[in-house]
Design a protein around this motif. Structure first.
Motif, PDB file in Angstrom:
ATOM      1  N   MET A  56       0.853  -1.180   0.000  1.00 28.63           N
ATOM      2  CA  MET A  56       0.000   0.000   0.000  1.00 28.63           C
ATOM      3  C   MET A  56       0.892   1.234   0.000  1.00 28.63           C
ATOM      4  O   MET A  56       2.092   1.146   0.275  1.00 28.63           O
ATOM      5  CB  MET A  56      -0.941   0.001   1.214  1.00 28.63           C
ATOM      6  CG  MET A  56      -0.244   0.103   2.557  1.00 28.63           C
ATOM      7  SD  MET A  56      -1.369  -0.024   3.996  1.00 28.63           S
ATOM      8  CE  MET A  56      -2.422   1.429   3.774  1.00 28.63           C
ATOM      9  N   LYS A 111      -4.109   8.850  -5.487  1.00 25.10           N
ATOM     10  CA  LYS A 111      -4.895   7.709  -4.987  1.00 25.10           C
ATOM     11  C   LYS A 111      -4.100   6.885  -3.974  1.00 25.10           C
ATOM     12  O   LYS A 111      -4.039   5.650  -4.051  1.00 25.10           O
ATOM     13  CB  LYS A 111      -5.379   6.828  -6.146  1.00 25.10           C
ATOM     14  CG  LYS A 111      -6.220   7.576  -7.168  1.00 25.10           C
ATOM     15  CD  LYS A 111      -6.802   6.646  -8.212  1.00 25.10           C
ATOM     16  CE  LYS A 111      -7.528   7.427  -9.308  1.00 25.10           C
ATOM     17  NZ  LYS A 111      -8.607   8.285  -8.778  1.00 25.10           N
ATOM     18  N   ASP A 113      -3.329   5.065  -0.411  1.00 28.66           N
ATOM     19  CA  ASP A 113      -4.198   4.184   0.367  1.00 28.66           C
ATOM     20  C   ASP A 113      -4.439   4.704   1.775  1.00 28.66           C
ATOM     21  O   ASP A 113      -5.303   4.180   2.487  1.00 28.66           O
ATOM     22  CB  ASP A 113      -3.573   2.788   0.445  1.00 28.66           C
ATOM     23  CG  ASP A 113      -3.368   2.185  -0.936  1.00 28.66           C
ATOM     24  OD1 ASP A 113      -4.366   1.952  -1.629  1.00 28.66           O
ATOM     25  OD2 ASP A 113      -2.193   1.962  -1.315  1.00 28.66           O
ATOM     26  N   ILE A 137     -10.367   7.533   1.631  1.00 25.59           N
ATOM     27  CA  ILE A 137      -8.964   7.434   2.044  1.00 25.59           C
ATOM     28  C   ILE A 137      -8.904   7.626   3.562  1.00 25.59           C
ATOM     29  O   ILE A 137      -9.246   8.701   4.063  1.00 25.59           O
ATOM     30  CB  ILE A 137      -8.101   8.504   1.361  1.00 25.59           C
ATOM     31  CG1 ILE A 137      -8.154   8.347  -0.156  1.00 25.59           C
ATOM     32  CG2 ILE A 137      -6.652   8.420   1.853  1.00 25.59           C
ATOM     33  CD1 ILE A 137      -7.452   9.458  -0.924  1.00 25.59           C
ATOM     34  N   ARG A 300      -1.893   0.638   8.193  1.00 28.64           N
ATOM     35  CA  ARG A 300      -1.738  -0.716   7.658  1.00 28.64           C
ATOM     36  C   ARG A 300      -2.685  -1.682   8.374  1.00 28.64           C
ATOM     37  O   ARG A 300      -3.372  -2.491   7.738  1.00 28.64           O
ATOM     38  CB  ARG A 300      -0.283  -1.176   7.803  1.00 28.64           C
ATOM     39  CG  ARG A 300      -0.031  -2.635   7.404  1.00 28.64           C
ATOM     40  CD  ARG A 300      -0.338  -2.873   5.931  1.00 28.64           C
ATOM     41  NE  ARG A 300      -0.415  -4.297   5.635  1.00 28.64           N
ATOM     42  CZ  ARG A 300       0.490  -4.969   4.933  1.00 28.64           C
ATOM     43  NH1 ARG A 300       1.552  -4.326   4.460  1.00 28.64           N
ATOM     44  NH2 ARG A 300       0.332  -6.238   4.683  1.00 28.64           N
ATOM     45  N   ARG A 303      -6.332  -1.178   7.356  1.00 29.38           N
ATOM     46  CA  ARG A 303      -6.670  -1.764   6.062  1.00 29.38           C
ATOM     47  C   ARG A 303      -6.794  -3.280   6.145  1.00 29.38           C
ATOM     48  O   ARG A 303      -7.711  -3.879   5.570  1.00 29.38           O
ATOM     49  CB  ARG A 303      -5.626  -1.394   5.015  1.00 29.38           C
ATOM     50  CG  ARG A 303      -6.115  -1.648   3.590  1.00 29.38           C
ATOM     51  CD  ARG A 303      -4.999  -1.616   2.583  1.00 29.38           C
ATOM     52  NE  ARG A 303      -4.144  -2.801   2.692  1.00 29.38           N
ATOM     53  CZ  ARG A 303      -3.319  -3.208   1.717  1.00 29.38           C
ATOM     54  NH1 ARG A 303      -3.236  -2.507   0.594  1.00 29.38           N
ATOM     55  NH2 ARG A 303      -2.566  -4.259   1.877  1.00 29.38           N
TER      56      ARG A 303
END
Length: 339
Positions: A56, A111, A113, A137, A300, A303
């Motif tokens: 990412m 874009k 992450d 986001i 992290r 996600r």
């Protein structure tokens, strides 16, 4: 491990902080990668972490001016976590709020992450942060403007409560029998710096004056502090709000022939040397390495596992008062860029 302080907690809240920091820092103990400067930087994760391509991309936008070593330490923490987590880490900074908003927009356009932002000038970046959130986001705020974080839609805020930190300094100065303080603000319009001085004023029993300087102009800043000390001999303490300004204040004091004591917010290797030499009486540490590390780690984990931190409240990394007694432990950490 990296300890905030071995003795004398700032407050009851500090005891909770020490427990929380001990848990947070377990994964962040070892050294970060030294990096500094530049309006925009990128570094792929991978060394010392997951092999292969980045999983990412995370962008960070800070309010740092050029040459502010504090943000080198934040980056070190972020880059260490990025290497561990297989993250491509991007960094950009500008001291002007409008430029910060443009940099956030640039990462939205790329874009990314996840985003890490500071809210030193919250109104200037509000629309950009909310736009990122609206586009899916996830955003983590760090270091400054924590009171605006949830309202702007961020997952969490990682940093210290600046008002609490300011009051801790005021209490410490009362214990040292100070009477007249000069609080030096090195970035006008930064709400966190204003909160620090306000906190000092709220807790301190004596008089507090403020002085605005341009922290990116070292000679001019030193001259301004020196002039204040020469003009008002009753000033017995200078409180600086960033480590680089502490070094300038020591020089200004010497040039002015003043006996004022120097205290500062934030640490770097130079401030630890000044603590050791007793040129700086004490410093307030907010652990910037941990702010960068935990922000990347959280994005992290969010996600991959929908994790969040703080339960709707800031994740505190400070304040902790450190003095010359803490130097033996701090020297190795500041020397490697992790404190």
């Amino acid at each position: 491990m990296i300890c905030a302080r071995k003795a004398r907690p700032v407050s009851a809240r500090h005891a909770t902080l020490r427990t929380a920091v001990a848990l947070l820092a377990a994964g962040a103990l070892l050294a970060g990668c030294g990096t500094s400067g530049g309006k925009a930087q990128s570094a792929p994760g991978g060394s010392g972490g997951r092999a292969g391509a980045a999983h990412m991309t995370i962008g960070m936008v800070s309010h740092s001016g050029d040459g502010d070593t504090f943000w080198d330490i934040v980056q070190n923490g972020a880059r260490r976590a990025a290497a561990k987590d297989g993250v491509r880490f991007l960094y950009a900074h500008d001291k002007e709020g409008s430029r910060q908003a443009e940099l956030i927009q640039s990462y939205i356009d790329q874009k990314v992450d996840g985003l890490i932002v500071t809210l030193a000038k919250p109104e200037a970046v509000k629309a950009a942060v909310q736009k990122a959130v609206a586009q899916g986001i996830p955003v983590v705020t760090i270091n400054s403007g924590g009171e605006f974080s949830a309202a702007y839609g961020a997952l969490a805020h990682i940093g210290q409560d600046e008002s609490v930190a300011g009051r801790a300094v005021g209490d410490e100065l009362n214990n040292r029998h100070a009477r007249h303080v000069l609080c030096v603000i090195h970035e006008q319009g930064n709400v966190s710096l204003e909160d620090r001085c306000a906190g000092v004023r709220a807790a301190f029993h004596g008089k507090v004056d403020t002085l605005d300087v341009d922290g990116t102009n070292a000679p001019a800043s030193q001259s301004s502090i020196q002039a204040e000390l020469q003009a008002d001999p009753s000033l017995d303490t200078v409180v600086t709000l960033g480590a680089p300004i502490a070094s300038l204040s020591v020089k200004a004091k010497q040039e002015a022939g003043s006996s004022a004591q120097i205290a500062t917010f934030d640490l770097n290797a130079e401030v630890v040397k000044l603590l050791k030499a007793k040129d700086v009486e004490f410093a307030v540490d907010q652990q910037p390495y941990l702010q960068g590390y935990e922000a990347v780690d959280l994005l992290r984990l969010h996600r991959d596992n929908a994790d969040v931190l703080g339960g709707g409240k800031p994740v505190l990394t400070g304040p902790a008062v450190v003095t010359g007694k803490d130097v033996p432990e701090l020297e190795q950490y500041t020397g490697r860029g992790t404190r």
